[in-house]
Structure formats: structure tokens, C-alpha cells
Design an enzyme around this catalytic site. Structure first.
Site, PDB file in Angstrom:
ATOM      1  N   HIS A  92      -1.542   1.642  -4.086  1.00  0.00           N
ATOM      2  CA  HIS A  92      -1.940   3.048  -3.908  1.00  0.00           C
ATOM      3  C   HIS A  92      -1.063   4.013  -4.693  1.00  0.00           C
ATOM      4  CE1 HIS A  92      -4.138   1.852   0.067  1.00  0.00           C
ATOM      5  NE2 HIS A  92      -4.828   1.554  -1.016  1.00  0.00           N
ATOM      6  N   GLN A 140       0.845  -1.197   0.000  1.00  0.00           N
ATOM      7  CA  GLN A 140       0.000   0.000   0.000  1.00  0.00           C
ATOM      8  C   GLN A 140       0.879   1.246   0.000  1.00  0.00           C
ATOM      9  OE1 GLN A 140      -3.386  -0.691   3.122  1.00  0.00           O
ATOM     10  NE2 GLN A 140      -1.787  -2.172   3.563  1.00  0.00           N
ATOM     11  N   ASN A 141       2.179   1.048   0.121  1.00  0.00           N
ATOM     12  CA  ASN A 141       3.087   2.191   0.253  1.00  0.00           C
ATOM     13  C   ASN A 141       3.416   2.808  -1.099  1.00  0.00           C
ATOM     14  OD1 ASN A 141       3.020   1.473   2.889  1.00  0.00           O
ATOM     15  ND2 ASN A 141       5.058   0.578   2.954  1.00  0.00           N
ATOM     16  N   GLU A 148       1.692  -4.020  17.141  1.00  0.00           N
ATOM     17  CA  GLU A 148       0.527  -4.175  18.016  1.00  0.00           C
ATOM     18  C   GLU A 148      -0.569  -4.940  17.269  1.00  0.00           C
ATOM     19  OE1 GLU A 148      -0.590  -0.158  18.931  1.00  0.00           O
ATOM     20  OE2 GLU A 148      -1.645   0.098  17.034  1.00  0.00           O
ATOM     21  N   CYS A 199      -0.472  19.695 -22.556  1.00  0.00           N
ATOM     22  CA  CYS A 199      -1.764  20.375 -22.716  1.00  0.00           C
ATOM     23  C   CYS A 199      -1.959  21.547 -21.755  1.00  0.00           C
ATOM     24  CB  CYS A 199      -2.907  19.367 -22.554  1.00  0.00           C
ATOM     25  SG  CYS A 199      -3.221  18.902 -20.845  1.00  0.00           S
ATOM     26  N   CYS A 217       1.067  20.228 -17.074  1.00  0.00           N
ATOM     27  CA  CYS A 217       1.407  19.301 -18.156  1.00  0.00           C
ATOM     28  C   CYS A 217       2.059  20.071 -19.314  1.00  0.00           C
ATOM     29  CB  CYS A 217       0.127  18.616 -18.624  1.00  0.00           C
ATOM     30  SG  CYS A 217       0.338  17.537 -20.030  1.00  0.00           S
TER      31      CYS A 217
HETATM   32  C1  BJW Z   1       4.594  -1.009  12.540  1.00  0.00           C
HETATM   33  C2  BJW Z   1       5.730  -0.280  12.895  1.00  0.00           C
HETATM   34  C3  BJW Z   1       6.964  -0.922  12.822  1.00  0.00           C
HETATM   35  C4  BJW Z   1       4.009   1.040  13.062  1.00  0.00           C
HETATM   36  N1  BJW Z   1       7.029  -2.202  12.430  1.00  0.00           N
HETATM   37  N2  BJW Z   1       4.670  -2.273  12.163  1.00  0.00           N
HETATM   38  C5  BJW Z   1     -15.488  -0.373   3.044  1.00  0.00           C
HETATM   39  C6  BJW Z   1     -15.878   0.101   4.276  1.00  0.00           C
HETATM   40  C7  BJW Z   1     -15.640   1.440   4.643  1.00  0.00           C
HETATM   41  C8  BJW Z   1     -15.019   2.303   3.780  1.00  0.00           C
HETATM   42  C9  BJW Z   1     -14.624   1.831   2.561  1.00  0.00           C
HETATM   43  C10 BJW Z   1     -14.862   0.517   2.201  1.00  0.00           C
HETATM   44  N3  BJW Z   1     -14.370   0.339   0.957  1.00  0.00           N
HETATM   45  C11 BJW Z   1     -13.812   1.489   0.537  1.00  0.00           C
HETATM   46  C12 BJW Z   1     -13.968   2.422   1.498  1.00  0.00           C
HETATM   47  C13 BJW Z   1     -13.499   3.824   1.434  1.00  0.00           C
HETATM   48  C14 BJW Z   1     -12.016   3.983   1.669  1.00  0.00           C
HETATM   49  C15 BJW Z   1     -11.656   3.320   2.983  1.00  0.00           C
HETATM   50  O1  BJW Z   1     -11.212   2.203   3.048  1.00  0.00           O
HETATM   51  N4  BJW Z   1     -11.819   4.050   4.072  1.00  0.00           N
HETATM   52  C16 BJW Z   1     -11.525   3.530   5.401  1.00  0.00           C
HETATM   53  C17 BJW Z   1     -10.431   4.383   6.045  1.00  0.00           C
HETATM   54  C18 BJW Z   1     -12.786   3.525   6.220  1.00  0.00           C
HETATM   55  N5  BJW Z   1     -11.257   3.434   0.553  1.00  0.00           N
HETATM   56  C19 BJW Z   1     -11.037   4.151  -0.537  1.00  0.00           C
HETATM   57  O2  BJW Z   1     -11.482   5.289  -0.666  1.00  0.00           O
HETATM   58  C20 BJW Z   1     -10.238   3.507  -1.653  1.00  0.00           C
HETATM   59  N6  BJW Z   1     -10.942   3.618  -2.877  1.00  0.00           N
HETATM   60  C21 BJW Z   1     -12.094   3.005  -3.094  1.00  0.00           C
HETATM   61  O3  BJW Z   1     -12.598   2.268  -2.300  1.00  0.00           O
HETATM   62  O4  BJW Z   1     -12.651   3.291  -4.307  1.00  0.00           O
HETATM   63  C22 BJW Z   1     -13.932   2.751  -4.598  1.00  0.00           C
HETATM   64  C23 BJW Z   1     -14.356   3.295  -5.947  1.00  0.00           C
HETATM   65  C24 BJW Z   1     -14.719   2.391  -6.936  1.00  0.00           C
HETATM   66  C25 BJW Z   1     -15.132   2.896  -8.184  1.00  0.00           C
HETATM   67  C26 BJW Z   1     -15.159   4.258  -8.409  1.00  0.00           C
HETATM   68  C27 BJW Z   1     -14.782   5.142  -7.417  1.00  0.00           C
HETATM   69  C28 BJW Z   1     -14.378   4.658  -6.179  1.00  0.00           C
HETATM   70  C29 BJW Z   1      -8.916   4.247  -1.878  1.00  0.00           C
HETATM   71  C30 BJW Z   1      -8.018   4.194  -0.700  1.00  0.00           C
HETATM   72  C31 BJW Z   1      -6.789   5.065  -0.937  1.00  0.00           C
HETATM   73  C32 BJW Z   1      -5.902   5.142   0.293  1.00  0.00           C
HETATM   74  N7  BJW Z   1      -4.912   6.144   0.138  1.00  0.00           N
HETATM   75  C33 BJW Z   1      -3.992   6.407   1.251  1.00  0.00           C
HETATM   76  C34 BJW Z   1      -3.124   7.676   1.153  1.00  0.00           C
HETATM   77  C35 BJW Z   1      -3.222   8.608   0.096  1.00  0.00           C
HETATM   78  C36 BJW Z   1      -2.633   9.920   0.456  1.00  0.00           C
HETATM   79  C37 BJW Z   1      -1.132  10.072   0.298  1.00  0.00           C
HETATM   80  O5  BJW Z   1      -0.322   9.256   0.766  1.00  0.00           O
HETATM   81  O6  BJW Z   1      -0.747  11.081  -0.278  1.00  0.00           O
HETATM   82  O7  BJW Z   1      -3.090   5.314   1.351  1.00  0.00           O
HETATM   83  S1  BJW Z   1      -4.787   6.480   2.820  1.00  0.00           S
HETATM   84  C38 BJW Z   1      -3.443   5.745   3.700  1.00  0.00           C
HETATM   85  O8  BJW Z   1      -3.927   4.558   4.331  1.00  0.00           O
HETATM   86  C39 BJW Z   1      -2.432   5.324   2.633  1.00  0.00           C
HETATM   87  C40 BJW Z   1      -2.106   3.915   3.065  1.00  0.00           C
HETATM   88  O9  BJW Z   1      -1.614   3.151   1.984  1.00  0.00           O
HETATM   89  C41 BJW Z   1      -3.414   3.417   3.627  1.00  0.00           C
HETATM   90  C42 BJW Z   1      -3.278   2.244   4.541  1.00  0.00           C
HETATM   91  O10 BJW Z   1      -2.597   2.585   5.701  1.00  0.00           O
HETATM   92  P1  BJW Z   1      -1.557   1.582   6.355  1.00  0.00           P
HETATM   93  O11 BJW Z   1      -0.486   1.298   5.384  1.00  0.00           O
HETATM   94  O12 BJW Z   1      -2.266   0.439   6.920  1.00  0.00           O
HETATM   95  O13 BJW Z   1      -0.885   2.520   7.475  1.00  0.00           O
HETATM   96  P2  BJW Z   1      -1.448   2.904   8.932  1.00  0.00           P
HETATM   97  O14 BJW Z   1      -0.761   4.126   9.324  1.00  0.00           O
HETATM   98  O15 BJW Z   1      -2.915   2.889   8.983  1.00  0.00           O
HETATM   99  O16 BJW Z   1      -0.963   1.689   9.849  1.00  0.00           O
HETATM  100  C43 BJW Z   1       0.412   1.482  10.158  1.00  0.00           C
HETATM  101  C44 BJW Z   1       0.556   0.154  10.856  1.00  0.00           C
HETATM  102  O17 BJW Z   1       1.935  -0.098  11.047  1.00  0.00           O
HETATM  103  C45 BJW Z   1      -0.111   0.091  12.228  1.00  0.00           C
HETATM  104  O18 BJW Z   1      -0.815  -1.138  12.349  1.00  0.00           O
HETATM  105  C46 BJW Z   1       1.068   0.117  13.200  1.00  0.00           C
HETATM  106  O19 BJW Z   1       0.817  -0.592  14.387  1.00  0.00           O
HETATM  107  C47 BJW Z   1       2.141  -0.543  12.386  1.00  0.00           C
HETATM  108  N8  BJW Z   1       3.528  -0.169  12.717  1.00  0.00           N
HETATM  109  N9  BJW Z   1       5.338   0.991  13.289  1.00  0.00           N
HETATM  110  C48 BJW Z   1       5.857  -2.850  12.146  1.00  0.00           C
HETATM  111  N10 BJW Z   1       8.121  -0.278  13.187  1.00  0.00           N
END
Ligand code: BJW
Length: 258
Positions: A125, A107-108, A223, A158, A155
């Protein structure tokens, strides 16, 4: 939730679950890059504690203030450019020597898997080092500048707005990536789920796809997460410490088998 002291990880059990795998998927989130110096999104000190997701991680926020979004991403590029993939990254890349097939689904957006030598990476992502034209919606291209002449970027073809090739909330993931992630998750023998809070969908669904198709699931996190109750084992600790130890345990077992 506060960060807990790591529990003693059960590497032997993890090795049992992985040792005979033909295909291993490494599913990673922001916690994977934390030990290299990249902030996570959620939890104490996370990006969403300090910055607004509505402003910086939605298309609507980008259109409202594209310069602000580009400035933030310029800052993140500068941060990531100066970082080195930690030992856990190198351990994952080395797993390619141990198993016939290893696929990273991440996801990174920081590109650290490729920089550490991983050869098969699905970036769900997007990638902060790529841009595309918002007007033309064309194929993204590499743009590795860490300082921009102006923000927002435009761009050359364009004159429309360029945008970072990052998937924001409410945007669909690239179907090629979701198809690949679905196929790899449903056909792997073991999945390592590393450093993700597993709350952002559709990405968070892939570990369950693996599990439902019979794969062993090994979680690595500091965690418990919503994944923990489905994981065959959770190794609690930092990615930079747990992954090299896991690699060493795998190597030891495989050497004994030969
Ligand atoms: C360690 C550590 C160490 C710390 N060692 N571990 C179903 C239900 C509800 C909502 C939705 C659903 N389906 C879709 C949605 C909406 C939404 C969503 O999921 N929202 C939820 C938050 C509720 N999803 C979307 O909008 C997605 N799109 C979509 O569904 O489109 C549908 C569609 C279809 C057709 C037409 C139109 C639409 C898109 C999601 C995009 C996510 N983008 C981001 C960032 C963008 C911004 C940017 O970077 O500039 O991506 S959000 C952010 O979260 C980023 C990450 O990739 C993503 C996931 O986070 P991740 O990687 O899990 O990080 P953290 O910080 O949450 O967790 C870190 C973990 O590491 C923790 O567990 C720590 O404990 C651990 N840790 N230190 C090991 N040293």
C-alpha cells in the site's frame, strides 16, 4: 468486537509448522505497528472511527481537499518519526538468521520493517515517506520531511500537485508489488499472518494463495479474523509479545537439532 484476553499460544505447534521451512513470508497489517504506537484502521479506537476514509483515503477526497490530506499525512509522519520498532519487529528481522529466505509483505506504510532491519520488504500500500507527482505520475521518491513549508505540496518540476505514495481505496496496487506478492506467497513454505483484519483486497487474498499452494499458515492477532478458520494455528496475543516468544521457541528447537 471487544478485545479478548489472549489465549495461551501454542508455540510448539507453530514451531513444528515453521522449523523446516526454506522460505518464510511475514505478511503484516496495522496491528503489527499498534504496539509501537501507530493506530489501526478498524476496530475500537481505529482511524476510521475518527476520520473519513472517503475524505482521506480516496483520490476523489484528495482532489477535493489536497491540503487536508497532506496535513493528515504530515501529522502521521511526525507520529511515526518519533516511534521505535517494538520487540516483535526485531524478532521478525532476526528470523532472517534462521531461515534461508524471509520476505516481508506488508500493508503498512510506516516503513517500520525496514527500520527494524528487514532486508526484503514488499510494501503493498505504498510508503508514507515517499511522494510522487500526480500530474506526471512519475517514479516515487523519498521525502522524509516531517514539517512541510506549505500544504498541499507542489512538484518542483511542473508545478502540479504532489501526492503521498499511498494506495487509496479504488486505486490499483503497483503491479510490480502484486507480482512479487503473488510469487512469494505461492512459493513459500510458511506464512505468518500478523495483525491484519484481512478485509482489504487484493492484499487479504495472499494468505489464501499461500495456503492453497501448500504453505503452513500461522496467524498472530489479538482476536479472531476471517483468516482464523483457514490458519493451521492462531497465536492470540499482542505482536510485541507473541513474536519474540515465537522467535525464542524457534531458536530453542533449532539449537537442539544441531
Ligand atoms: C493486533 C494488535 C496487536 C490490533 N498485535 N494484532 C473485493 C470485495 C470487496 C471490495 C473489494 C474487493 N476487491 C477490492 C475491493 C475494494 C477495496 C477493498 O478491499 N475494500 C474492502 C474494505 C471492502 N480495495 C481497494 O480499493 C484496493 N484497490 C483495488 O482493489 O483496486 C482495484 C483496481 C484495479 C484496477 C484499476 C483500478 C482499481 C486498494 C486498497 C487500498 C487500502 N489502503 C488503506 C489506507 C490508505 C489510507 C492511508 O493510510 O492514508 O490501507 S485502507 C487500510 O486498510 C490501509 C491498510 O493497509 C488496510 C488493511 O488494514 P489492516 O492492516 O488489516 O488493519 P486493520 O485496522 O483493518 O486491522 C488491524 C488488525 O490488527 C485487527 O485484526 C486487530 O485485531 C489486530 N491487532 N492490535 C496484533 N497489538
Amino acid at each position: 468486537m471487544t478485545v479478548q484476553e489472549p489465549m495461551a499460544p501454542d508455540y510448539e505447534r507453530a514451531v513444528d509448522l515453521m522449523v523446516d521451512a526454506v522460505k518464510v513470508v511475514l505478511f503484516t497489517g496495522a496491528g503489527m505497528s499498534k504496539d509501537s504506537g501507530v493506530d489501526t484502521f478498524r476496530g475500537p479506537g481505529g482511524i476510521w472511527e475518527r476520520f473519513s476514509a472517503a475524505d482521506l483515503a480516496t483520490y476523489e477526497g484528495f482532489i477535493r481537499d489536497p491540503a487536508k490530506v497532506w496535513k493528515w499525512n504530515e501529522h502521521r509522519r511526525q507520529q511515526v518519526a518519533g516511534l521505535t520498532p517494538h520487540q516483535g519487529y526485531l524478532a521478525l528481522a532476526e528470523m532472517e538468521d534462521l531461515f534461508p529466505e524471509v520476505v516481508v509483505i506488508t500493508q503498512n506504510i510506516d516503513g517500520l520493517h525496514a527500520r527494524s532491519g528487514a532486508t526484503h520488504v514488499v510494501e503493498l500500500h505504498g510508503n508514507i515517506w515517499k511522494v510522487r507527482c500526480d500530474a506526471e505520475n512519475n517514479t516515487p521518491w523519498l521525502d522524509e520531511r516531517t514539517e512541510f513549508p506549505e500544504v498541499p505540496l507542489h512538484c518542483e518540476n511542473c508545478g502540479g500537485l504532489l501526492r503521498p505514495h499511498i494506495v487509496w481505496f479504488g486505486e490499483p496496487l503497483d503491479p510490480m508489488d502484486t507480482l512479487a506478492a503473488q510469487a512469494e506467497s505461492s512459493s513459500c513454505d510458511a506464512m505468518l499472518v500478523i495483525g491484519t483484519s484481512a478485509v482489504v483486497y487484493p492484499a487479504a487474498g495472499y494468505p489464501m494463495v499461500a495456503k492453497q499452494n501448500g504453505a503452513a499458515m500461522i496467524e498472530v492477532n489479538i482476536e479472531p479474523t476471517p483468516i482464523s478458520e483457514y490458519a493451521d494455528i492462531s497465536l492470540f496475543g499482542k505482536a510485541e509479545e507473541v513474536l519474540p516468544a515465537l522467535l525464542a521457541a524457534l531458536r530453542e528447537r533449532m539449537d537442539k537439532k544441531e
